[in-house]
Each structure stands twice: as structure tokens, then as C-alpha cells.
Motif scaffolding. Sequence first.
Motif, PDB file in Angstrom:
ATOM      1  N   SER A 153      35.494  52.708   3.821  1.00  0.00           N
ATOM      2  CA  SER A 153      35.328  51.857   3.034  1.00  0.00           C
ATOM      3  C   SER A 153      35.057  50.444   3.301  1.00  0.00           C
ATOM      4  O   SER A 153      35.630  49.484   2.941  1.00  0.00           O
ATOM      5  CB  SER A 153      36.494  51.869   2.282  1.00  0.00           C
ATOM      6  OG  SER A 153      36.865  53.206   1.784  1.00  0.00           O
ATOM      7  N   VAL A 154      33.933  50.502   4.065  1.00  0.00           N
ATOM      8  CA  VAL A 154      33.373  49.128   4.554  1.00  0.00           C
ATOM      9  C   VAL A 154      32.611  48.456   3.448  1.00  0.00           C
ATOM     10  O   VAL A 154      31.723  48.985   2.910  1.00  0.00           O
ATOM     11  CB  VAL A 154      32.529  49.325   5.717  1.00  0.00           C
ATOM     12  CG1 VAL A 154      32.014  47.954   6.341  1.00  0.00           C
ATOM     13  CG2 VAL A 154      33.218  50.074   6.935  1.00  0.00           C
ATOM     14  N   LYS A 155      32.939  47.140   3.154  1.00  0.00           N
ATOM     15  CA  LYS A 155      32.353  46.510   2.246  1.00  0.00           C
ATOM     16  C   LYS A 155      31.158  45.564   3.011  1.00  0.00           C
ATOM     17  O   LYS A 155      31.492  44.772   4.018  1.00  0.00           O
ATOM     18  CB  LYS A 155      33.201  45.634   1.419  1.00  0.00           C
ATOM     19  CG  LYS A 155      34.097  45.979   0.482  1.00  0.00           C
ATOM     20  CD  LYS A 155      34.935  45.420  -0.379  1.00  0.00           C
ATOM     21  CE  LYS A 155      35.785  46.024  -1.170  1.00  0.00           C
ATOM     22  NZ  LYS A 155      36.540  47.216  -0.664  1.00  0.00           N
ATOM     23  N   VAL A 156      29.894  45.652   2.444  1.00  0.00           N
ATOM     24  CA  VAL A 156      28.772  44.986   3.124  1.00  0.00           C
ATOM     25  C   VAL A 156      28.211  44.017   2.185  1.00  0.00           C
ATOM     26  O   VAL A 156      27.829  44.548   0.953  1.00  0.00           O
ATOM     27  CB  VAL A 156      27.826  46.199   3.798  1.00  0.00           C
ATOM     28  CG1 VAL A 156      28.322  46.902   4.820  1.00  0.00           C
ATOM     29  CG2 VAL A 156      27.364  47.018   2.725  1.00  0.00           C
ATOM     30  N   VAL A 157      27.878  42.860   2.726  1.00  0.00           N
ATOM     31  CA  VAL A 157      27.178  41.918   1.652  1.00  0.00           C
ATOM     32  C   VAL A 157      25.835  41.453   2.468  1.00  0.00           C
ATOM     33  O   VAL A 157      25.940  40.989   3.672  1.00  0.00           O
ATOM     34  CB  VAL A 157      28.155  40.679   1.718  1.00  0.00           C
ATOM     35  CG1 VAL A 157      27.492  39.603   0.740  1.00  0.00           C
ATOM     36  CG2 VAL A 157      29.582  41.049   1.200  1.00  0.00           C
ATOM     37  N   PHE A 158      24.765  41.614   1.823  1.00  0.00           N
ATOM     38  CA  PHE A 158      23.531  41.355   2.236  1.00  0.00           C
ATOM     39  C   PHE A 158      23.101  39.892   1.827  1.00  0.00           C
ATOM     40  O   PHE A 158      23.930  39.344   1.172  1.00  0.00           O
ATOM     41  CB  PHE A 158      22.451  42.243   1.435  1.00  0.00           C
ATOM     42  CG  PHE A 158      22.642  43.762   1.659  1.00  0.00           C
ATOM     43  CD1 PHE A 158      21.818  44.244   2.981  1.00  0.00           C
ATOM     44  CD2 PHE A 158      23.465  44.757   1.294  1.00  0.00           C
ATOM     45  CE1 PHE A 158      21.809  45.660   3.228  1.00  0.00           C
ATOM     46  CE2 PHE A 158      23.364  45.986   1.671  1.00  0.00           C
ATOM     47  CZ  PHE A 158      22.640  46.374   2.699  1.00  0.00           C
ATOM     48  N   PRO A 159      22.189  39.491   2.590  1.00  0.00           N
ATOM     49  CA  PRO A 159      21.746  38.051   2.543  1.00  0.00           C
ATOM     50  C   PRO A 159      21.795  37.286   1.155  1.00  0.00           C
ATOM     51  O   PRO A 159      21.787  36.108   0.848  1.00  0.00           O
ATOM     52  CB  PRO A 159      20.482  37.958   3.230  1.00  0.00           C
ATOM     53  CG  PRO A 159      20.761  39.078   4.332  1.00  0.00           C
ATOM     54  CD  PRO A 159      21.249  40.142   3.647  1.00  0.00           C
TER      55      PRO A 159
END
Length: 337
Positions: free
Chosen positions: A245-251
Motif C-alpha cells: 500500500s505504497v502511496k506514490v506522488v508524481f512531480p
Amino acid sequence: MPIYRCNECSFVSEDAVTTIGTRVACGRCGTPCMVYGTVFYVEKLVERYFSALREVAALQQADKPAADAGTAQTAAEDSSSSAAALTSIDPNNTTLLATAEQHAPLLAWFAARQIEARFDYALVDTSGFFDDAARMLGEGFGLYAELIDRVRFAYRKSHGWINLELGKLSQKDAQAINTLCRQLYSHTFFARYHYQKPEKIVRLTLQTAPAIRQFFDGGWLEWYAFMELLTQLRMHGRGASCARSVKVVFPNEDLHELDVIALPDGQSPICIECKSGEFRRDIDKYLRLRKRLGIDRSRFIVCATDLTDEQAAGLTKMYELTFVNLSSLKPHLETLV
């Protein structure tokens, strides 16, 4: 956003105005500080971190007797390998995965691609019973699917209990379901369990804890996929950094969540998206996400419980993704690690 650290007072701050590579006055003490790009700064920070780990491991090795030299050398190598030594732990019962150090290689991999990764370390703590219950449900899914659906439906309708009538089942299947319910009750997945033997009815009172509701609402599949991936990595003697459940935020500030991901030593990540319900509307989202992460189609897996082998194979041919069901997940992972 650019960042700087003052060598005089250790103050750290972001700076959206100053150009990278120039100096700016420290916001606390006024000392001139060099401004760095965030990705560059994080990469150097991670390099120094693992360099320090290697030095500590080397010192520990020097302090041990010669008889332990081999073990110390192995520990030093593992510390600098950017991954957990899965071969030396029991993945079914450990807290060693739930650390910042274990997640650090994945953090660095994302940072190098200007992606912010947010981890909840507790989600890979296998010292509880979530992983055990997930394995039982996953390995017997053909028989237990109705139970899972009944429990999930009851939660969504705010019902407090369910009854399972086992009289129409074979003795073997009825006994297996009854045993499963009793085991889940013993691990507190149900608040109350009662078996009416003459009528062959299992009466279950649902647990109100949010974690249990989330487990039956699809969390069990994430746990199952995670443990299957750990098992394959361990069997092949390959270390890895892993997370759930990794939350990833792009540029551009797009936010996505990755159900299961592992970064094996010397390889690119393996990502598993888990779907216990409808998934077809999400196919385009997964396609775009895979391309943005730069992961090969064979290593971006959609595990859907409702797919037949034929359907999974057909969808894999149609889209630049890999589709599997519970029975085909393990054989596919074996080809990757």
C-alpha cells in the motif's frame, strides 16, 4: 523543490526561488548555503547512509572472533545490499521488514525518478495473524469464496452477523469451512463463533474493528500476494526491499497507490495490483501507471480472483500488462525472481 542544509546550524529548508547550484542565506543563522536539487540531495544522502552501514558492519566484524568472520562478512554484505536478507528470517513471523532501513532502497529508487513514496512500515509486519489468515483464504479460495463474499456484503450492509448453512455440502467441504471459521475466530477475525451441529449451521458475529473489515474487503488478497512474493524471493535466495500500500506522488502531484511492490537485488521492481472485485475500468489506469514507473509489462501484475486461466492469458495478450489469478500468480513469480 530545491533544498539546502546549513553546515553551521544544521537547519534544513526548501527554497522555491533560488536557482539550484547557487548560494542562499540560511533562514536561521544567515550563513551562505548551497542550494541542491531534491533528487540529487536524497541520492547523496542515501549513499552516505549505506556507506555508514558498511563501516559499522566492518567494525562489528573486526570485534568478533575469527570463527564468526564468515557470519560478520555476510551481515556486512547484507547491510550494503539495499535489501532485506529474506533468506535469514521467517517471513511468516517477523517485524524486521517493518523498518525504515528495509524500505530505504525502494525510497531511493522512487526518489531517483522524482517520485515521492509514502510508506506505512506496519503494513509489512507479519508477526500478527493477517498473513496466516490470507494464506488460508487464498489457498482454499475455490471453497471459501462464498464466505468472503458473504462477510464483505454483511459489512457493507451494516449487518452484525451471518449464518452459514453447511448441510448441502459434502462432509469434507463442510468440515473445512467449519474449521476455517473456528480458526479465524481464534485469531479474532470474528467476534463470536457457534456451530449448531444438528442443523449444521455456523453462526458468526462480525468483528467491528476497522482493520478486520478492511481485511475482508480486499486486504486479504494484498496480504496473500505479498506473502507469495516474499516466499518466492526467499526460495530463490534473493534479497529485496518490499512494501505494501505504497502511496506514490508524481512531480505533477498525481497520487496513486501500489498494492504490493518489491525491489529485488540487481533487478527492477515487481508490482502486484490486487483486485477481488471489478477491475476492468482500472485497466487504462494501470497501463498509464506502468509506463510512468518504467516497469516491464511482465513485472507489473494484475492479480484478479475472478479470472480464469484462459481469460488471464487473453488479457495479457491484449494489454501491456500481466494478468494472473490466484493459481497462476506463483508460477509467474517464479519466472521473475
